[in-house]
Design a protein around this motif. Structure first.
Motif, short mmCIF file in Angstrom:
data_model
loop_
_atom_site.label_atom_id
_atom_site.label_comp_id
_atom_site.label_asym_id
_atom_site.label_seq_id
_atom_site.Cartn_x
_atom_site.Cartn_y
_atom_site.Cartn_z
N LYS A 618 -119.44 25.13 -26.40
CA LYS A 618 -119.78 24.80 -25.01
C LYS A 618 -120.28 26.04 -24.27
O LYS A 618 -119.69 26.48 -23.28
CB LYS A 618 -118.55 24.23 -24.29
CG LYS A 618 -117.92 23.03 -24.97
CD LYS A 618 -118.78 21.78 -24.89
CE LYS A 618 -118.04 20.59 -25.50
NZ LYS A 618 -118.87 19.36 -25.50
N LYS A 706 -131.37 28.22 -21.63
CA LYS A 706 -132.09 27.19 -22.38
C LYS A 706 -132.41 27.65 -23.79
O LYS A 706 -132.34 26.87 -24.75
CB LYS A 706 -133.38 26.84 -21.64
CG LYS A 706 -134.24 25.77 -22.30
CD LYS A 706 -135.48 25.49 -21.46
CE LYS A 706 -136.34 24.42 -22.10
NZ LYS A 706 -137.58 24.18 -21.29
N ASP A 738 -131.18 22.87 -15.64
CA ASP A 738 -131.05 21.53 -16.21
C ASP A 738 -129.85 21.48 -17.15
O ASP A 738 -129.99 21.55 -18.38
CB ASP A 738 -132.34 21.16 -16.95
CG ASP A 738 -132.37 19.67 -17.32
OD1 ASP A 738 -131.34 18.99 -17.14
OD2 ASP A 738 -133.42 19.21 -17.80
N ALA A 740 -127.85 18.96 -17.71
CA ALA A 740 -127.78 17.71 -18.47
C ALA A 740 -128.52 17.82 -19.78
O ALA A 740 -128.06 17.34 -20.83
CB ALA A 740 -128.35 16.56 -17.63
N ALA A 741 -129.66 18.48 -19.77
CA ALA A 741 -130.45 18.63 -20.99
C ALA A 741 -129.70 19.48 -22.02
O ALA A 741 -129.76 19.22 -23.22
CB ALA A 741 -131.80 19.26 -20.67
N LYS A 743 -126.42 19.78 -22.33
CA LYS A 743 -125.29 19.02 -22.86
C LYS A 743 -125.73 18.04 -23.94
O LYS A 743 -124.96 17.72 -24.85
CB LYS A 743 -124.59 18.26 -21.73
CG LYS A 743 -123.81 19.15 -20.77
CD LYS A 743 -123.12 18.32 -19.70
CE LYS A 743 -122.28 19.19 -18.78
NZ LYS A 743 -121.59 18.39 -17.74
N ASN A 744 -126.96 17.60 -23.83
CA ASN A 744 -127.48 16.65 -24.82
C ASN A 744 -128.06 17.37 -26.03
O ASN A 744 -128.45 16.76 -27.00
CB ASN A 744 -128.54 15.76 -24.18
CG ASN A 744 -127.97 14.88 -23.08
OD1 ASN A 744 -126.80 14.48 -23.17
ND2 ASN A 744 -128.78 14.57 -22.06
#
Length: 744
Positions: A618, A706, A738, A740-741, A743-744
């Motif tokens: 994480k 990222k 971003d 959310a991106a 986490k995916n």
């Protein structure tokens, strides 16, 4: 013709632009302008604002004359009185000592026979205003209205320089008070002797946190002494010298002169001659020249890391932090290379520079790893200083202060500092001797190590602070084991590797905490993970189970497995930061500060914890939390530190984290990656090589990573090595908001 004119206009414009860029470049290069020594002098930072040299022996700085926890450095920003300027100071410690050789200029009448029970009895004290203070690397000044004088201070490595600008002609006097002491310190032997018409020598031998501190000093004035009065305690002495345990003196200078009076003060722990020789470090009475040299030296030190950002506040915090990391360890040998050893004898260093002030419980975590990058050329000096301590005492230092072992705090953390240097290939010390020393620390029979050897863990009913000691010894033992393996000492490797796993004996799967275990193998009860008791009768050092249960930096995967795997580990780690901040107990440690939930950034045991999310898959949680800590626990104000500075560790955490990395295991040569603050960081790593860290699109909201590349190659494990840094190259972070991106 018009084309020609336009051509020349373009050339001139280009030259002007070039000049502007050059001037701008010079302005950016003036990194000392970003340092504010007042940061940390408020709150519980315990720093001092006075002048210093990088890793210098002398630190002329104001003393408020107040004792207490927040006056451990002799000065606190909340105060409004100065009683004088002493020549030695500790930066950010939790115990007060030093503040030796107090000097104060004044135009007032001084009665040396007056008994001084507290600062209210000091004839020479003065009020002051922060509006009349200035401080910068290598410089401090303040106006004292009650004494009618402006005081300016600067220094070289071993010699301080004072400058006194009196308001008017009149009785110009300088007080020397060897009785002055703060907190635990008290003088046991003091001496003052008038050597000639401008030179005074003496000794301050004291007992305090440093049980046997000896400081020889030499003072030289820019003018001849016109008169003097000496006293021992409250009695005047009709002589050119005085000795006792509370010696004082007042030195008078011409009353018809309005010239600036100047003073040099040099130190030695070994001898009067060593102090006299150190006066020669400053071969001029031009204060500005000495100040300029000090500030140029600081500029060169700070320029080893150049950050580029439009955020001026963060640059102030960063460069002040970098400055604070280089106040200790202090130079300890005098101009003759001599120093007072931990055995009480005078020694001479051989091929290295002896240092003191090793706050190892704090600084092994990040400050010493930082030195392997910023001050690689001095790391062997630090290690040889520790090995000299071993030669003189039989063990490596725990918390060494002015040629004394204080045995303050837990662990034997000289070990990871030495092992880190060995594995990073730093030369200049005897590796076989270093192994002998680290093994001796691991095999001692004091401080609970005897119980660790007997039981395989440290029982809480037999040893104070058993959990913290056990966890920290386990890490130190891992360091010894790795060195034993490197040197082919396989029997030691097996033995210390087993001891390194002793942390597992203290883990309670029901509560998910490291707990005190009794000699019979049962858990100590009752148990409250929020409970804290300061030092005596404690299982945890200056903390509680929430803060100490995460200290397994040598085996984070093993800790994750104990806690039930990645998901359970992350859930428990989230709870640390989300729990309420209530600390239970009747004698809660004041060192538990800078709280986010139960995470306590104001004390060192928590410093690696936010980076543990990386190990459980994480990394964005590490990035989010590290950024929150940087934004909320550091500021550019006097109270800008969330806890004791502790000789550079609190600041080293920020220096590393702001660059985007941190040594979770500070002896592994591995740096874990977080969330960088600056657009670009350039680290000079020697041999005309540079390691550049870029954070593309970084901003307040773009705090998540990222993509990362090292020299064009993708980094997916969120780690780089020391070798990666020192060979130069480019570490590129691509930042985003971003989440959310990711986490995916």
């Amino acid at each position: 013709m018009r084309l020609t004119i336009n051509f020349y206009i373009l050339i001139i414009a280009g030259l002007c632009l070039s000049c502007e860029q050059t001037d701008s470049s010079k302005l950016k290069a003036n990194l000392t302008s970003y340092v504010d020594p007042f940061i940390g002098t408020g709150g519980h930072g315990h720093t001092f604002p006075g002048a210093s040299f990088p890793f210098g022996m002398v630190q002329p700085s104001p003393n408020n004359g107040t004792s207490g926890w927040d006056w451990c450095s002799g000065y606190h920003y909340s105060d409004s009185v100065i009683v004088g300027f002493s020549q030695t100071h500790l930066s950010g410690t939790g115990i007060g000592d030093l503040a030796d050789v107090l000097i104060m200029p004044t135009m007032n009448d001084i009665d040396l026979t007056r008994s001084s029970k507290d600062r209210n009895d000091y004839d020479y004290k003065s009020s002051f205003s922060h509006s009349s203070e200035q401080a910068a690397p290598g410089f401090y000044s303040v106006y004292l209205p009650d004494n009618k004088v402006k005081v300016s201070l600067t220094s070289s490595l071993r010699c301080a320089m004072h400058q006194y600008d009196f308001d008017t002609k009149g009785k110009r006097q300088v007080v020397l008070d060897l009785a002055h002491a703060i907190n635990w310190d008290k003088p046991v032997r003091t001496e003052i002797s008038i050597l000639n018409d401008s030179t005074v020598v003496g000794l301050r031998h004291s007992k305090g946190w440093a049980n046997d501190q000896r400081l020889h000093f030499a003072l030289r004035f820019s003018e001849s002494i016109q008169g003097y009065v000496l006293a021992e305690k409250d009695s005047l002495v009709n002589s050119s010298s005085v000795a006792g345990y509370a010696s004082k003196g007042v030195f008078e200078f011409g009353s018809d002169s309005d010239e600036t009076l100047k003073l040099k003060v040099a130190l030695s722990s070994a001898s009067r001659q060593g102090a006299l020789d150190a006066l020669g470090e400053i071969d001029t009475w031009n204060f500005s020249q000495v100040k300029e040299k000090a500030q140029t030296t600081w500029e060169n030190q700070l320029s080893r890391i150049v950050v580029e950002s439009s955020d001026e506040k963060r640059k102030r915090i960063f460069y002040t932090a970098l400055y604070h990391t280089q106040l200790a360890p202090m130079t300890f040998e005098d101009a003759q290379g001599q120093y007072k050893g931990v055995d009480g004898e005078v020694h001479t260093s051989d091929g290295y520079t002896k240092h003191t002030i090793f706050s190892l419980w704090d600084t092994f975590r990040a400050a010493h790893p930082l030195y392997t990058i910023t001050n690689e050329d001095q790391v062997s000096d630090f290690i040889n200083s520790m090995l000299a301590h071993y030669d003189e005492s039989g063990l490596l230092p725990v918390w060494e202060l002015a040629g004394n072992e204080t045995n303050t705090m837990t662990g034997y953390h000289a070990v990871p500092v030495i092992v880190d240097a060995i594995f990073k290939g730093i030369e200049g010390f005897d590796v076989e001797k270093a192994y002998e020393a680290i093994r001796a620390s691991g095999m001692q029979d004091i401080r609970g190590v005897n119980f660790l050897k007997e039981y395989g863990f440290i029982p809480a009913d037999l040893e104070n602070e058993s959990v913290t000691k056990n966890l920290e010894y386990a890490f130190d033992d891992w360091c010894i084991a790795q060195t034993a393996k490197k040197l082919g000492k396989m029997e030691d490797y097996v033995y210390f590797s087993k001891r390194a796993m002793s942390y597992k004996e203290l883990y309670d799967p029901k509560t998910k905490f490291m707990r005190g275990k009794l000699a019979d193998g049962s858990w100590k009860t009752p148990f409250d993970p929020k409970y804290s008791v300061h030092r005596v009768g404690a299982e945890y050092t200056e903390g509680n189970a929430w803060q100490h249960s995460w200290f397994v930096p040598h085996d984070v995967p093993g800790l994750i497995e104990l806690m039930g795997g990645n998901e359970a580990f992350v859930t428990h780690l989230d709870s640390l930061f989300n729990e309420d901040s209530n600390i239970t107990g009747d004698n809660v440690s004041a060192d538990i500060s800078g709280l986010i939930g139960q995470y306590a950034h104001g004390n060192e045991p928590s410093h690696h914890i936010a980076y543990l999310y990386n190990y459980a898959g994480k990394p964005w949680k590490t990035q989010d939390m590290v950024r929150q800590i940087m934004d909320t626990m550091y500021d550019d104000q006097p109270d800008g530190l969330s806890g004791n500075e502790d000789c550079g560790q609190m600041s080293a955490w920020y220096v590393f984290s702001a660059m985007g990395l941190y040594p979770v295991n500070p002896a592994s040569g591995v740096y874990d990656l977080g969330s960088p603050l600056f657009d670009r960081v350039t680290i000079k790593v020697g041999g005309n090589k540079e390691f550049v860290i870029e954070a593309k699109n970084v901003s307040e909201t773009n705090k998540y990573v990222k993509h990362i590349t090292l020299n064009g190659q993708a980094i997916t494990n969120y780690q780089i090595t020391h070798k990666d840094i020192m060979k130069g190259g480019f570490l590129i972070f691509e930042m985003t908001d971003d989440l959310a991106a990711l986490k995916n």
